[in-house]
Scaffold this motif. Structure first.
Motif, PDB file in Angstrom:
ATOM      1  N   PHE A  17       0.837  -1.203   0.000  1.00  0.00           N
ATOM      2  CA  PHE A  17       0.000   0.000   0.000  1.00  0.00           C
ATOM      3  C   PHE A  17       0.868   1.247   0.000  1.00  0.00           C
ATOM      4  N   GLU A  18       0.619   2.095  -0.970  1.00  0.00           N
ATOM      5  CA  GLU A  18       1.309   3.381  -1.051  1.00  0.00           C
ATOM      6  C   GLU A  18       0.242   4.446  -1.223  1.00  0.00           C
ATOM      7  N   ARG A  19       0.081   5.288  -0.205  1.00  0.00           N
ATOM      8  CA  ARG A  19      -1.044   6.223  -0.186  1.00  0.00           C
ATOM      9  C   ARG A  19      -0.906   7.309  -1.249  1.00  0.00           C
ATOM     10  N   PHE A  20       0.204   7.972  -1.311  1.00  0.00           N
ATOM     11  CA  PHE A  20       0.346   9.132  -2.191  1.00  0.00           C
ATOM     12  C   PHE A  20       1.489   8.921  -3.184  1.00  0.00           C
ATOM     13  N   SER A  21       1.321   7.995  -4.063  1.00  0.00           N
ATOM     14  CA  SER A  21       2.308   7.803  -5.118  1.00  0.00           C
ATOM     15  C   SER A  21       2.095   8.864  -6.197  1.00  0.00           C
ATOM     16  N   VAL A  22       3.075   9.032  -7.056  1.00  0.00           N
ATOM     17  CA  VAL A  22       2.949   9.992  -8.162  1.00  0.00           C
ATOM     18  C   VAL A  22       1.772   9.610  -9.054  1.00  0.00           C
ATOM     19  N   LYS A  23       1.623   8.325  -9.288  1.00  0.00           N
ATOM     20  CA  LYS A  23       0.529   7.836 -10.129  1.00  0.00           C
ATOM     21  C   LYS A  23      -0.825   8.174  -9.516  1.00  0.00           C
ATOM     22  N   LYS A  64      -5.073   0.355   3.038  1.00  0.00           N
ATOM     23  CA  LYS A  64      -5.101  -0.737   2.075  1.00  0.00           C
ATOM     24  C   LYS A  64      -6.467  -1.388   2.005  1.00  0.00           C
ATOM     25  N   PHE A  65      -7.085  -1.601   3.177  1.00  0.00           N
ATOM     26  CA  PHE A  65      -8.380  -2.271   3.206  1.00  0.00           C
ATOM     27  C   PHE A  65      -9.458  -1.434   2.534  1.00  0.00           C
ATOM     28  N   SER A  66      -9.520  -0.130   2.838  1.00  0.00           N
ATOM     29  CA  SER A  66     -10.550   0.727   2.243  1.00  0.00           C
ATOM     30  C   SER A  66     -10.336   0.873   0.738  1.00  0.00           C
ATOM     31  N   ARG A  67      -9.065   0.910   0.304  1.00  0.00           N
ATOM     32  CA  ARG A  67      -8.803   1.000  -1.141  1.00  0.00           C
ATOM     33  C   ARG A  67      -9.245  -0.272  -1.852  1.00  0.00           C
ATOM     34  N   GLU A  68      -8.982  -1.403  -1.224  1.00  0.00           N
ATOM     35  CA  GLU A  68      -9.385  -2.678  -1.817  1.00  0.00           C
ATOM     36  C   GLU A  68     -10.899  -2.759  -1.960  1.00  0.00           C
ATOM     37  N   ILE A  69     -11.616  -2.278  -0.954  1.00  0.00           N
ATOM     38  CA  ILE A  69     -13.085  -2.310  -0.999  1.00  0.00           C
ATOM     39  C   ILE A  69     -13.612  -1.401  -2.107  1.00  0.00           C
ATOM     40  N   ILE A  70     -13.138  -0.151  -2.153  1.00  0.00           N
ATOM     41  CA  ILE A  70     -13.693   0.790  -3.130  1.00  0.00           C
ATOM     42  C   ILE A  70     -13.366   0.355  -4.558  1.00  0.00           C
ATOM     43  N   LEU A  71     -12.195  -0.241  -4.768  1.00  0.00           N
ATOM     44  CA  LEU A  71     -11.858  -0.715  -6.105  1.00  0.00           C
ATOM     45  C   LEU A  71     -12.693  -1.941  -6.475  1.00  0.00           C
TER      46      LEU A  71
END
Length: 313
Positions: A17-23, A64-71
């Motif tokens: 999990f990387e919160r604020f990557s350039v991408k 990581k968990f919230s990102r996985e859910i929303i995706l």
């Protein structure tokens, strides 16, 4: 302290999990103006659009968990966004709106005699509605999306492969229904009751028979909901009738036991409420059931394995 920081960095790398990557930042910078431009310029920005944006961004950048859910649930967000955007490309601009034909067909096939007059079932129930049924119809109708979403959440937590099958089948059936919307724009029963057979393209959505639920409970639930309907002339097929059938099918597939009896009741309740509240003719309901059945068959045969491969870990 340095060791702690190093462990923290390693932990982030381990979890992937990387919160604020350039991408991610670049994606947000591109997505934000496009999102608000679309809704402000073409649809009209509403509070729910802002809530959707805040929900998506906050969960994506949360952890990581919230990102996985929303995706994982993003397919539903895409579904809602497309449906909400139908107001930009209304189906009546692509084909003739059918008002008289579905009315006469439904009356010929399923009409009932009432005081010497042949009526559609929707017309009959509008005259003899019962308060208990008004409340039950509202309860069934308000759950046409929450119950499938609840089943999705259960699958996500307990039976992940079925989650992806259910979610993508759900959206696939909707796409089939939308094709029919544009091929055969059709007015619902309440339109005939309120406007006759003349075409009025400026008609707002109506809560129709669901107004009795609002009146009995002294709420403004359905009126506030249906005035924002993005497509009045989309009665055929009844996707309200398709959703509970998909839910029942996947409940049976998951072998949920007694819960499937509830899903059967959910199906029958939605189908009856659709006609009882004048939102759909019987033929709309039957078409919705047919679209769901066809969609489930096609998805199982041609798409399900591809979806499973796409999300295999």
């Amino acid at each position: 302290m340095k060791k702690s920081n190093r462990s923290s960095v390693l932990n982030i790398e381990d979890t992937g999990f990387e919160r604020f990557s350039v991408k991610n930042i670049l994606g947000l910078v591109i997505f934000t103006p496009l999102f608000f431009f679309w809704y402000i310029k073409f649809i009209g920005l509403l509070p729910e659009h802002i809530m959707l944006y805040v929900l998506f961004v906050s969960t994506y950048f949360g952890n990581k968990f919230s990102r996985e859910i929303i995706l994982s649930f993003a397919i539903y967000v895409v579904y809602w966004a497309i449906y909400d955007s139908f107001r930009v490309f209304p189906n009546y601009e692509f084909n003739t709106v059918h008002i008289h034909q579905p009315y006469e067909l439904d009356k010929a096939l399923f009409g009932v005699n009432y005081q010497g007059q042949l009526l559609t079932l929707s017309e009959y129930f509008a005259k003899v509605h019962i308060p208990l049924f008004d409340v039950l119809a509202g309860i069934f109708y308000i759950n046409w999306v929450p119950i499938p979403i609840a089943l999705s959440l259960y699958f996500y937590l307990k039976k992940r492969p079925l989650f992806y099958s259910f979610a993508y089948c759900f959206v696939f059936v909707n796409f089939l229904g939308w094709i029919v919307y544009y091929a055969y724009p059709a007015a619902p029963p309440w339109y005939v009751a309120e406007h006759g057979f003349a075409l009025d393209l400026h008609t707002q959505g109506s809560e129709a028979g669901l107004r009795y639920f609002d009146q009995i409970l002294d709420v403004n639930l359905f009126k506030g909901m249906y005035v924002r309907n993005s497509n009045v002339f989309a009665a055929m097929p009844s996707l309200h009738s398709a959703f509970p059938l998909i839910t029942l099918y996947y409940g049976l597939k998951a072998k949920l036991g007694w819960f499937n009896i509830f899903f059967v009741i959910f199906c029958l309740g939605i189908w009856g409420a659709a006609v009882y509240t004048s939102h759909h003719y019987v033929i709309d309901v039957l078409c919705g059931i047919s679209v769901a059945s066809l969609g489930i068959f096609l998805f199982d045969k041609f798409l399900d394995k591809k979806v499973q491969v796409m999300f295999a870990k």
